[in-house]
Write a protein that holds these residues in place. Structure first.
Motif, PDB file in Angstrom:
ATOM      1  N   VAL A 192     -18.199   9.793  -7.705  1.00 20.90           N
ATOM      2  CA  VAL A 192     -19.038   9.244  -8.778  1.00 20.90           C
ATOM      3  C   VAL A 192     -18.380   7.994  -9.326  1.00 20.90           C
ATOM      4  O   VAL A 192     -17.173   7.984  -9.589  1.00 20.90           O
ATOM      5  N   GLN A 193     -19.183   6.961  -9.511  1.00 24.45           N
ATOM      6  CA  GLN A 193     -18.671   5.721 -10.086  1.00 24.45           C
ATOM      7  C   GLN A 193     -19.500   5.318 -11.293  1.00 24.45           C
ATOM      8  O   GLN A 193     -20.726   5.330 -11.253  1.00 24.45           O
ATOM      9  N   VAL A 194     -18.805   4.987 -12.371  1.00 22.06           N
ATOM     10  CA  VAL A 194     -19.424   4.456 -13.594  1.00 22.06           C
ATOM     11  C   VAL A 194     -18.657   3.196 -13.947  1.00 22.06           C
ATOM     12  O   VAL A 194     -17.491   3.260 -14.331  1.00 22.06           O
ATOM     13  N   GLY A 195     -19.289   2.032 -13.805  1.00 23.32           N
ATOM     14  CA  GLY A 195     -18.572   0.786 -13.993  1.00 23.32           C
ATOM     15  C   GLY A 195     -17.451   0.685 -12.976  1.00 23.32           C
ATOM     16  O   GLY A 195     -17.667   0.865 -11.779  1.00 23.32           O
ATOM     17  N   ALA A 196     -16.237   0.444 -13.461  1.00 20.56           N
ATOM     18  CA  ALA A 196     -15.082   0.360 -12.560  1.00 20.56           C
ATOM     19  C   ALA A 196     -14.385   1.704 -12.378  1.00 20.56           C
ATOM     20  O   ALA A 196     -13.487   1.827 -11.545  1.00 20.56           O
ATOM     21  N   ALA A 197     -14.791   2.704 -13.141  1.00 20.90           N
ATOM     22  CA  ALA A 197     -14.148   4.019 -13.087  1.00 20.90           C
ATOM     23  C   ALA A 197     -14.775   4.893 -12.004  1.00 20.90           C
ATOM     24  O   ALA A 197     -15.991   4.880 -11.800  1.00 20.90           O
ATOM     25  N   LYS A 198     -13.939   5.665 -11.317  1.00 23.13           N
ATOM     26  CA  LYS A 198     -14.400   6.563 -10.264  1.00 23.13           C
ATOM     27  C   LYS A 198     -13.771   7.937 -10.438  1.00 23.13           C
ATOM     28  O   LYS A 198     -12.681   8.071 -10.989  1.00 23.13           O
ATOM     29  N   THR A 199     -14.476   8.951  -9.957  1.00 21.59           N
ATOM     30  CA  THR A 199     -13.915  10.293  -9.929  1.00 21.59           C
ATOM     31  C   THR A 199     -14.525  11.047  -8.760  1.00 21.59           C
ATOM     32  O   THR A 199     -15.630  10.725  -8.306  1.00 21.59           O
ATOM     33  N   ASN A 200     -13.794  12.037  -8.258  1.00 17.36           N
ATOM     34  CA  ASN A 200     -14.285  12.881  -7.174  1.00 17.36           C
ATOM     35  C   ASN A 200     -14.638  14.258  -7.721  1.00 17.36           C
ATOM     36  O   ASN A 200     -13.975  14.773  -8.629  1.00 17.36           O
ATOM     37  N   VAL A 201     -15.686  14.829  -7.169  1.00 17.32           N
ATOM     38  CA  VAL A 201     -16.168  16.128  -7.629  1.00 17.32           C
ATOM     39  C   VAL A 201     -16.203  17.097  -6.458  1.00 17.32           C
ATOM     40  O   VAL A 201     -16.623  16.739  -5.357  1.00 17.32           O
ATOM     41  N   GLU A 202     -15.743  18.325  -6.685  1.00 15.57           N
ATOM     42  CA  GLU A 202     -15.854  19.403  -5.706  1.00 15.57           C
ATOM     43  C   GLU A 202     -16.452  20.617  -6.398  1.00 15.57           C
ATOM     44  O   GLU A 202     -16.083  20.947  -7.530  1.00 15.57           O
ATOM     45  N   VAL A 203     -17.362  21.294  -5.713  1.00 22.41           N
ATOM     46  CA  VAL A 203     -17.993  22.471  -6.301  1.00 22.41           C
ATOM     47  C   VAL A 203     -18.372  23.442  -5.198  1.00 22.41           C
ATOM     48  O   VAL A 203     -18.777  23.034  -4.111  1.00 22.41           O
ATOM     49  N   VAL A 204     -18.214  24.728  -5.471  1.00 22.75           N
ATOM     50  CA  VAL A 204     -18.652  25.782  -4.566  1.00 22.75           C
ATOM     51  C   VAL A 204     -19.629  26.662  -5.342  1.00 22.75           C
ATOM     52  O   VAL A 204     -19.280  27.204  -6.394  1.00 22.75           O
ATOM     53  N   ALA A 205     -20.834  26.798  -4.831  1.00 16.24           N
ATOM     54  CA  ALA A 205     -21.870  27.549  -5.531  1.00 16.24           C
ATOM     55  C   ALA A 205     -22.031  28.947  -4.948  1.00 16.24           C
ATOM     56  O   ALA A 205     -21.901  29.152  -3.741  1.00 16.24           O
ATOM     57  N   LYS A 206     -22.330  29.885  -5.816  1.00 18.54           N
ATOM     58  CA  LYS A 206     -22.644  31.242  -5.381  1.00 18.54           C
ATOM     59  C   LYS A 206     -24.117  31.315  -4.987  1.00 18.54           C
ATOM     60  O   LYS A 206     -24.920  30.488  -5.416  1.00 18.54           O
ATOM     61  N   PRO A 207     -24.507  32.304  -4.179  1.00 19.38           N
ATOM     62  CA  PRO A 207     -25.918  32.428  -3.802  1.00 19.38           C
ATOM     63  C   PRO A 207     -26.832  32.531  -5.019  1.00 19.38           C
ATOM     64  O   PRO A 207     -26.573  33.308  -5.940  1.00 19.38           O
ATOM     65  N   GLY A 208     -27.877  31.714  -5.020  1.00 21.05           N
ATOM     66  CA  GLY A 208     -28.847  31.750  -6.105  1.00 21.05           C
ATOM     67  C   GLY A 208     -28.422  31.054  -7.371  1.00 21.05           C
ATOM     68  O   GLY A 208     -29.175  31.019  -8.345  1.00 21.05           O
ATOM     69  N   GLU A 209     -27.235  30.465  -7.389  1.00 15.78           N
ATOM     70  CA  GLU A 209     -26.708  29.836  -8.601  1.00 15.78           C
ATOM     71  C   GLU A 209     -27.250  28.413  -8.758  1.00 15.78           C
ATOM     72  O   GLU A 209     -27.463  27.696  -7.788  1.00 15.78           O
ATOM     73  N   PHE A 210     -27.472  28.020  -9.996  1.00 16.39           N
ATOM     74  CA  PHE A 210     -27.874  26.666 -10.343  1.00 16.39           C
ATOM     75  C   PHE A 210     -26.702  26.005 -11.079  1.00 16.39           C
ATOM     76  O   PHE A 210     -26.248  26.511 -12.106  1.00 16.39           O
ATOM     77  N   ILE A 211     -26.224  24.880 -10.554  1.00 17.55           N
ATOM     78  CA  ILE A 211     -25.069  24.217 -11.146  1.00 17.55           C
ATOM     79  C   ILE A 211     -25.435  22.803 -11.563  1.00 17.55           C
ATOM     80  O   ILE A 211     -26.040  22.053 -10.790  1.00 17.55           O
ATOM     81  N   THR A 212     -25.076  22.444 -12.794  1.00 18.02           N
ATOM     82  CA  THR A 212     -25.216  21.073 -13.272  1.00 18.02           C
ATOM     83  C   THR A 212     -23.829  20.455 -13.346  1.00 18.02           C
ATOM     84  O   THR A 212     -22.960  20.938 -14.067  1.00 18.02           O
ATOM     85  N   VAL A 213     -23.611  19.398 -12.556  1.00 19.58           N
ATOM     86  CA  VAL A 213     -22.348  18.674 -12.558  1.00 19.58           C
ATOM     87  C   VAL A 213     -22.483  17.517 -13.535  1.00 19.58           C
ATOM     88  O   VAL A 213     -23.250  16.582 -13.305  1.00 19.58           O
ATOM     89  N   THR A 214     -21.759  17.586 -14.640  1.00 12.51           N
ATOM     90  CA  THR A 214     -21.868  16.584 -15.698  1.00 12.51           C
ATOM     91  C   THR A 214     -20.724  15.592 -15.603  1.00 12.51           C
ATOM     92  O   THR A 214     -19.562  15.983 -15.461  1.00 12.51           O
ATOM     93  N   ILE A 215     -21.064  14.301 -15.688  1.00 12.53           N
ATOM     94  CA  ILE A 215     -20.068  13.236 -15.661  1.00 12.53           C
ATOM     95  C   ILE A 215     -19.915  12.683 -17.075  1.00 12.53           C
ATOM     96  O   ILE A 215     -20.889  12.272 -17.712  1.00 12.53           O
ATOM     97  N   LEU A 216     -18.667  12.671 -17.570  1.00 13.62           N
ATOM     98  CA  LEU A 216     -18.375  12.255 -18.938  1.00 13.62           C
ATOM     99  C   LEU A 216     -17.272  11.211 -18.964  1.00 13.62           C
ATOM    100  O   LEU A 216     -16.421  11.161 -18.071  1.00 13.62           O
ATOM    101  N   ASN A 217     -17.290  10.382 -19.999  1.00 10.46           N
ATOM    102  CA  ASN A 217     -16.183   9.460 -20.230  1.00 10.46           C
ATOM    103  C   ASN A 217     -14.969  10.222 -20.730  1.00 10.46           C
ATOM    104  O   ASN A 217     -15.088  11.170 -21.509  1.00 10.46           O
ATOM    105  N   LYS A 218     -13.784   9.804 -20.284  1.00  8.90           N
ATOM    106  CA  LYS A 218     -12.523  10.306 -20.816  1.00  8.90           C
ATOM    107  C   LYS A 218     -11.613   9.106 -20.987  1.00  8.90           C
ATOM    108  O   LYS A 218     -10.858   8.748 -20.093  1.00  8.90           O
TER     109      LYS A 218
END
Length: 218
Positions: A80-106
């Motif tokens: 994910v890139q926002v302006g000049a900042a970048k971050t990597n995301v990893e996620v493993v979902a369970k069967p039937g699960e709904f996941i929202t990956v939120t990107i925030l400033n830090k």
């Protein structure tokens, strides 16, 4: 019963997910999970996985991608890139699960927050609404709404969500963090039977902001 519920949800959400360029390979129906991205940063964001790319704006519903069906149990990666900042995301979902990956400033960097949900109810005659809190400074979010400002949700901690079924009526809601309003009241207009909605509290430059999205669109 749970299998029937998840099948109904999958059929509704997959229609909207395939309208976008898929970020991930789709798994078999019985093992499918769903992932979406939420841009809660202060600028536009771009989510990339290989050749697939999704752009997220900073205007209410434009902050949120559609749900993408994914293979449960697989390690899903994205950058994910926002302006000049970048971050990597990893996620493993369970069967039937709904996941929202939120990107925030830090500070000048980025961080991600995962909100996991395992829906267990579906009713084609009612609407499903949730309150999602992705503001780490809001210890307990709540939601009131309707003509009598009745309490709909309370005690929603950061990185969590609560969901319930309501009648498909015209609804205006107010989110709060403790005794403070979390932004302005949100007019959800006429809710539709059988649809799912998320009311989302995010951090803002001045306090907090609340908006809503319909979780699936035709």
């Amino acid at each position: 019963m749970k299998k029937i519920i998840l099948t109904c949800l999958a059929s509704v959400l997959s229609l909207s997910a395939y309208a976008d360029n898929p970020l991930y390979e789709t798994g078999p129906g019985q093992d499918s999970s769903f992932v979406r991205f939420l841009n809660a940063s202060s600028d536009k964001a771009v989510v990339v996985n290989g050749a697939a790319k999704v752009s997220l704006d900073v205007k209410n519903e434009s902050r949120v991608s559609r749900f993408y069906p994914v293979k449960a149990g697989d390690k899903l990666k994205a950058s994910v890139q926002v302006g000049a900042a970048k971050t990597n995301v990893e996620v493993v979902a369970k069967p039937g699960e709904f996941i929202t990956v939120t990107i925030l400033n830090k500070g000048t960097a980025l961080e991600s927050m995962l909100v996991r949900e395992a829906p267990t109810d579906f009713n084609a005659m009612r609407s499903s609404i949730s309150l999602m809190n992705v503001d780490s400074s809001c210890a307990a979010a709540s939601l009131t709404g309707g003509a009598k400002a009745a309490t709909i949700f309370e005690g929603v901690k950061p990185a969590t969500t609560q969901r319930r079924l309501v009648n498909p009526v015209a609804l205006t809601v107010q989110a709060n963090c403790g005794t403070d309003a979390a932004g302005a009241a949100v007019d959800m207009s006429q809710l539709q039977a059988g649809e799912r909605y998320s009311i989302i509290v995010i951090p803002a430059k001045k306090g907090r902001q609340t908006f809503f999205v319909r979780d699936s669109t035709s």
